[in-house]
Design a protein around this motif. Structure first.
Motif, short mmCIF file in Angstrom:
data_model
loop_
_atom_site.label_atom_id
_atom_site.label_comp_id
_atom_site.label_asym_id
_atom_site.label_seq_id
_atom_site.Cartn_x
_atom_site.Cartn_y
_atom_site.Cartn_z
N LEU A 87 32.68 30.05 27.02
CA LEU A 87 33.94 29.80 26.31
C LEU A 87 34.96 30.89 26.60
O LEU A 87 34.62 32.07 26.71
CB LEU A 87 33.66 29.76 24.80
CG LEU A 87 32.65 28.71 24.33
CD1 LEU A 87 32.21 29.00 22.90
CD2 LEU A 87 33.27 27.32 24.43
N GLU A 88 36.21 30.49 26.69
CA GLU A 88 37.32 31.44 26.87
C GLU A 88 38.41 31.11 25.86
O GLU A 88 38.94 30.00 25.84
CB GLU A 88 37.89 31.39 28.28
CG GLU A 88 39.04 32.37 28.50
CD GLU A 88 39.63 32.34 29.89
OE1 GLU A 88 40.10 33.39 30.37
OE2 GLU A 88 39.64 31.26 30.51
N TRP A 89 38.76 32.08 25.04
CA TRP A 89 39.84 31.91 24.06
C TRP A 89 41.19 32.00 24.77
O TRP A 89 41.42 32.93 25.54
CB TRP A 89 39.72 32.99 23.00
CG TRP A 89 40.74 32.94 21.90
CD1 TRP A 89 40.78 32.06 20.84
CD2 TRP A 89 41.84 33.82 21.72
NE1 TRP A 89 41.84 32.36 20.03
CE2 TRP A 89 42.52 33.42 20.54
CE3 TRP A 89 42.35 34.91 22.44
CZ2 TRP A 89 43.65 34.08 20.07
CZ3 TRP A 89 43.47 35.56 21.96
CH2 TRP A 89 44.12 35.15 20.79
N ILE A 90 42.05 31.04 24.51
CA ILE A 90 43.36 30.99 25.15
C ILE A 90 44.43 31.63 24.27
O ILE A 90 45.25 32.43 24.72
CB ILE A 90 43.76 29.54 25.48
CG1 ILE A 90 42.75 28.91 26.44
CG2 ILE A 90 45.18 29.49 26.05
CD1 ILE A 90 42.93 27.42 26.62
N GLY A 91 44.42 31.27 22.99
CA GLY A 91 45.43 31.82 22.10
C GLY A 91 45.44 31.09 20.77
O GLY A 91 44.69 30.14 20.55
N LYS A 98 48.47 35.27 29.19
CA LYS A 98 49.70 35.36 28.41
C LYS A 98 50.95 34.94 29.16
O LYS A 98 51.85 34.30 28.59
CB LYS A 98 49.85 36.78 27.87
CG LYS A 98 50.99 36.96 26.89
CD LYS A 98 50.99 38.37 26.31
CE LYS A 98 52.10 38.54 25.28
NZ LYS A 98 52.08 39.89 24.67
N SER A 99 51.04 35.30 30.42
CA SER A 99 52.27 35.02 31.17
C SER A 99 52.46 33.53 31.44
O SER A 99 53.56 33.10 31.80
CB SER A 99 52.25 35.78 32.51
OG SER A 99 51.19 35.32 33.32
N ARG A 100 51.40 32.73 31.25
CA ARG A 100 51.48 31.32 31.57
C ARG A 100 51.34 30.40 30.36
O ARG A 100 51.46 29.18 30.50
CB ARG A 100 50.39 30.95 32.59
CG ARG A 100 50.49 31.68 33.92
CD ARG A 100 49.60 31.01 34.96
NE ARG A 100 48.18 31.18 34.69
CZ ARG A 100 47.30 30.20 34.71
NH1 ARG A 100 47.67 28.95 34.96
NH2 ARG A 100 46.01 30.45 34.49
N VAL A 101 51.06 30.95 29.18
CA VAL A 101 50.70 30.14 28.02
C VAL A 101 51.79 30.12 26.95
O VAL A 101 52.41 31.16 26.66
CB VAL A 101 49.39 30.67 27.38
CG1 VAL A 101 49.09 29.94 26.07
CG2 VAL A 101 48.24 30.52 28.34
N THR A 102 51.98 28.95 26.37
CA THR A 102 52.80 28.81 25.17
C THR A 102 52.07 27.88 24.20
O THR A 102 51.64 26.79 24.59
CB THR A 102 54.18 28.21 25.47
OG1 THR A 102 54.86 29.04 26.42
CG2 THR A 102 55.01 28.14 24.19
N ILE A 103 51.90 28.34 22.97
CA ILE A 103 51.35 27.50 21.91
C ILE A 103 52.42 27.33 20.85
O ILE A 103 53.06 28.30 20.45
CB ILE A 103 50.08 28.13 21.29
CG1 ILE A 103 48.98 28.24 22.35
CG2 ILE A 103 49.58 27.29 20.11
CD1 ILE A 103 47.73 28.97 21.86
N ALA A 107 52.21 34.28 17.09
CA ALA A 107 51.23 33.79 18.05
C ALA A 107 50.54 34.95 18.74
O ALA A 107 51.13 36.03 18.89
CB ALA A 107 51.90 32.89 19.09
N ASN A 108 49.29 34.76 19.09
CA ASN A 108 48.54 35.72 19.89
C ASN A 108 47.97 35.00 21.10
O ASN A 108 47.49 33.87 20.97
CB ASN A 108 47.36 36.31 19.09
CG ASN A 108 47.80 36.98 17.81
OD1 ASN A 108 47.57 36.44 16.72
ND2 ASN A 108 48.43 38.12 17.93
N TYR A 109 48.05 35.64 22.25
CA TYR A 109 47.55 35.02 23.47
C TYR A 109 46.57 35.94 24.16
O TYR A 109 46.66 37.17 24.08
CB TYR A 109 48.71 34.71 24.43
CG TYR A 109 49.75 33.75 23.88
CD1 TYR A 109 51.09 34.12 23.78
CD2 TYR A 109 49.38 32.48 23.46
CE1 TYR A 109 52.04 33.24 23.30
CE2 TYR A 109 50.33 31.59 22.97
CZ TYR A 109 51.66 31.98 22.88
OH TYR A 109 52.59 31.10 22.39
N ASN A 110 45.63 35.33 24.88
CA ASN A 110 44.72 36.09 25.72
C ASN A 110 45.57 36.81 26.78
O ASN A 110 46.32 36.17 27.51
CB ASN A 110 43.72 35.14 26.39
CG ASN A 110 42.59 35.87 27.09
OD1 ASN A 110 42.80 36.93 27.68
ND2 ASN A 110 41.42 35.28 27.05
#
Lengths: 118, 112
Positions: A47-51, A66-71, A59-62
């Motif tokens: 498992l890998e946590w994304i955010g 981080k540079s590619r993720v938006t929640i 929000a918190n991101y891995n």
């Protein structure tokens, strides 16, 4: 009974943006008590946590993603979403959404498989 | 390479007691709670142990968690065939590079 359900395209082309939605029932994402998370699991791997996103807007991101993720949250639909840009084959995985208090993820969706291929 | 280290496999016979270890560092297990998840084949993970040693409602008392320093353990007593699954430890990690939830690589438990 809290339920989460992931939805979105099962196939994404390399370099494009992966977009998934998690629909929550039995709880309000605006309640302010829980975090709303995305986690992924490549085939045969761990498992890998994304955010995660909190109703207050934080929000918190891995850091590795981080540079590619938006929640983000859509409170009117009781949904939250994941956007992962510039995908490669390494982003192919089963993507899960989950509710949590810190790292205690007590309710999970069933997962949705995303394949990255042209 | 996972931040938390677990043995890739473990095994036991029905009725036995089995332990699964999880090793971390001061930025995760050493300063934050540990959580354990059970993942049956083809299903989503399930929260098994919360805050080091608390069982959510519905989890049998055959499952217990403990930790000491930068390591944690999951113990399963009275092993049953339905316990055959993958087990993951997790913790919040406060590293200089950014805080995040980290998981162990998972331990595949086989009931012989």
């Amino acid at each position: 009974q809290v339920q989460l359900q992931e939805s979105g395209p099962g196939l994404v082309k390399p370099s494009q943006t992966l977009s998934l939605t998690c629909t929550v029932s039995g709880d309000s994402i605006r309640s302010g008590f829980f975090y709303w998370n995305w986690i992924r699991q490549p085939a045969g791997k761990g498992l890998e946590w994304i955010g995660r996103f909190f109703a207050s807007g934080s929000a918190n991101y891995n850091p590795s993603l981080k540079s590619r993720v938006t929640i983000s949250l859509d409170a009117s639909k009781n949904q939250f979403s994941l956007k992962l840009s510039s995908v490669t084959a390494a982003d192919a995985a089963v993507y899960y959404c989950a509710r949590s208090v810190v790292a205690a993820m007590d309710y999970w969706g069933q997962g949705t498989l995303v394949t990255v291929s042209s | 390479q996972s931040v938390l280290t677990q043995p890739p496999s473990a095994s036991g016979t029905p009725g036995q007691r089995v332990t699964i270890s999880c090793s971390g560092s001061g930025s995760n297990i050493g300063s934050n709670f540990v959580y354990w998840y059970q993942q049956l084949p083809g299903t989503a993970p399930k929260l098994l142990i919360s805050r080091n040693n608390q069982r959510p409602s519905g989890v049998p008392d055959r499952f217990s968690g403990s930790n000491s320093g930068t390591s944690a353990s999951l113990a399963i007593s009275g092993l049953r065939s339905e316990d055959e699954a993958d087990y993951y430890c997790a913790a919040w990690d406060d590293s200089l590079g950014g805080s995040r939830v980290v998981f162990g690589g998972g331990t595949k438990l086989t009931v012989l």
